[in-house]
Design a protein around this motif. Structure first.
Motif, mmCIF file in Angstrom:
data_model
loop_
_atom_site.group_PDB
_atom_site.id
_atom_site.type_symbol
_atom_site.label_atom_id
_atom_site.label_comp_id
_atom_site.label_asym_id
_atom_site.label_seq_id
_atom_site.Cartn_x
_atom_site.Cartn_y
_atom_site.Cartn_z
ATOM 1 N N ILE A 15 0.838 -1.204 0.000
ATOM 2 C CA ILE A 15 0.000 0.000 0.000
ATOM 3 C C ILE A 15 0.870 1.250 0.000
ATOM 4 C CG2 ILE A 15 -1.623 1.353 1.389
ATOM 5 C CD1 ILE A 15 -2.840 -1.406 2.222
ATOM 6 N N PHE A 16 1.904 1.268 0.827
ATOM 7 C CA PHE A 16 2.800 2.424 0.890
ATOM 8 C C PHE A 16 3.479 2.642 -0.456
ATOM 9 C CE2 PHE A 16 6.936 4.377 1.566
ATOM 10 C CZ PHE A 16 6.566 5.535 2.234
ATOM 11 N N ASN A 17 3.985 1.561 -1.056
ATOM 12 C CA ASN A 17 4.667 1.690 -2.341
ATOM 13 C C ASN A 17 3.715 2.162 -3.438
ATOM 14 O OD1 ASN A 17 7.156 0.917 -1.319
ATOM 15 N ND2 ASN A 17 6.854 -1.228 -1.806
ATOM 16 N N HIS A 18 2.495 1.646 -3.432
ATOM 17 C CA HIS A 18 1.511 2.076 -4.425
ATOM 18 C C HIS A 18 1.184 3.561 -4.241
ATOM 19 C CE1 HIS A 18 -1.712 1.842 -7.300
ATOM 20 N NE2 HIS A 18 -2.545 2.345 -6.407
ATOM 21 N N ALA A 19 1.030 3.997 -3.005
ATOM 22 C CA ALA A 19 0.736 5.401 -2.733
ATOM 23 C C ALA A 19 1.884 6.296 -3.191
ATOM 24 C CB ALA A 19 0.462 5.612 -1.242
ATOM 25 N N ALA A 20 3.103 5.878 -2.928
ATOM 26 C CA ALA A 20 4.265 6.664 -3.352
ATOM 27 C C ALA A 20 4.348 6.723 -4.873
ATOM 28 C CB ALA A 20 5.543 6.075 -2.762
ATOM 29 N N ASP A 21 4.094 5.610 -5.532
ATOM 30 C CA ASP A 21 4.110 5.581 -7.000
ATOM 31 C C ASP A 21 3.022 6.484 -7.572
ATOM 32 O OD1 ASP A 21 6.215 3.797 -6.958
ATOM 33 O OD2 ASP A 21 4.977 2.041 -7.406
ATOM 34 N N THR A 22 1.845 6.436 -6.970
ATOM 35 C CA THR A 22 0.736 7.267 -7.436
ATOM 36 C C THR A 22 1.054 8.739 -7.257
ATOM 37 O OG1 THR A 22 -0.856 5.527 -6.916
ATOM 38 C CG2 THR A 22 -1.727 7.765 -7.129
ATOM 39 N N ALA A 23 1.610 9.110 -6.113
ATOM 40 C CA ALA A 23 1.976 10.506 -5.872
ATOM 41 C C ALA A 23 3.025 10.974 -6.877
ATOM 42 C CB ALA A 23 2.493 10.675 -4.447
ATOM 43 N N SER A 24 4.018 10.153 -7.126
ATOM 44 C CA SER A 24 5.056 10.509 -8.104
ATOM 45 C C SER A 24 4.460 10.692 -9.492
ATOM 46 C CB SER A 24 6.146 9.440 -8.152
ATOM 47 O OG SER A 24 6.837 9.385 -6.937
ATOM 48 N N LEU A 25 3.560 9.804 -9.863
ATOM 49 C CA LEU A 25 2.920 9.895 -11.170
ATOM 50 C C LEU A 25 2.086 11.171 -11.284
ATOM 51 C CD1 LEU A 25 2.239 8.593 -13.907
ATOM 52 C CD2 LEU A 25 0.342 7.444 -12.747
ATOM 53 N N LEU A 26 1.314 11.490 -10.262
ATOM 54 C CA LEU A 26 0.481 12.694 -10.301
ATOM 55 C C LEU A 26 1.332 13.961 -10.401
ATOM 56 C CD1 LEU A 26 -2.300 11.834 -7.700
ATOM 57 C CD2 LEU A 26 -2.543 11.994 -10.178
ATOM 58 N N VAL A 27 2.419 14.032 -9.649
ATOM 59 C CA VAL A 27 3.289 15.205 -9.708
ATOM 60 C C VAL A 27 3.941 15.306 -11.084
ATOM 61 C CG1 VAL A 27 5.388 16.264 -8.792
ATOM 62 C CG2 VAL A 27 3.684 15.336 -7.220
ATOM 63 N N SER A 28 4.445 14.193 -11.586
ATOM 64 C CA SER A 28 5.093 14.193 -12.893
ATOM 65 C C SER A 28 4.131 14.633 -13.992
ATOM 66 C CB SER A 28 5.633 12.798 -13.192
ATOM 67 O OG SER A 28 6.204 12.747 -14.462
ATOM 68 N N ARG A 29 2.942 14.079 -13.975
ATOM 69 C CA ARG A 29 1.941 14.469 -14.981
ATOM 70 C C ARG A 29 1.538 15.929 -14.811
ATOM 71 N NH1 ARG A 29 -2.159 9.361 -15.814
ATOM 72 N NH2 ARG A 29 -0.633 8.019 -16.817
#
Length: 68
Positions: A15-29
């Motif tokens: 869950i933590f890794n998925h949340a971190a990946d999602t946050a990174s993706l949202l910022v990048s986009r």
């Protein structure tokens, strides 16, 4: 053959890794979209706007996830 349930620690890590990946993706986009719309470097020069973009995008993603 029965599958074992992951441990609580493994679930927490996933869950933590998925949340971190999602946050990174949202910022990048967000950076890409804002810079595309308003010019190179806009997102970096306007972190409040980027923050709002990420907040709206994450709310929309959460809403879409509930609708499925």
């Amino acid at each position: 053959m029965s599958e074992q349930m992951p441990s609580p620690e493994m679930l927490e890590s996933l869950i933590f890794n998925h949340a971190a990946d999602t946050a990174s993706l949202l910022v990048s986009r967000g950076v890409c979209e804002l810079d595309r719309l308003f010019g190179e470097g806009y997102a970096a020069a306007n972190p409040v706007v980027l923050n709002q973009w990420v907040a709206v995008a994450s709310a929309a993603a959460a809403y879409a996830g509930r609708m499925q």
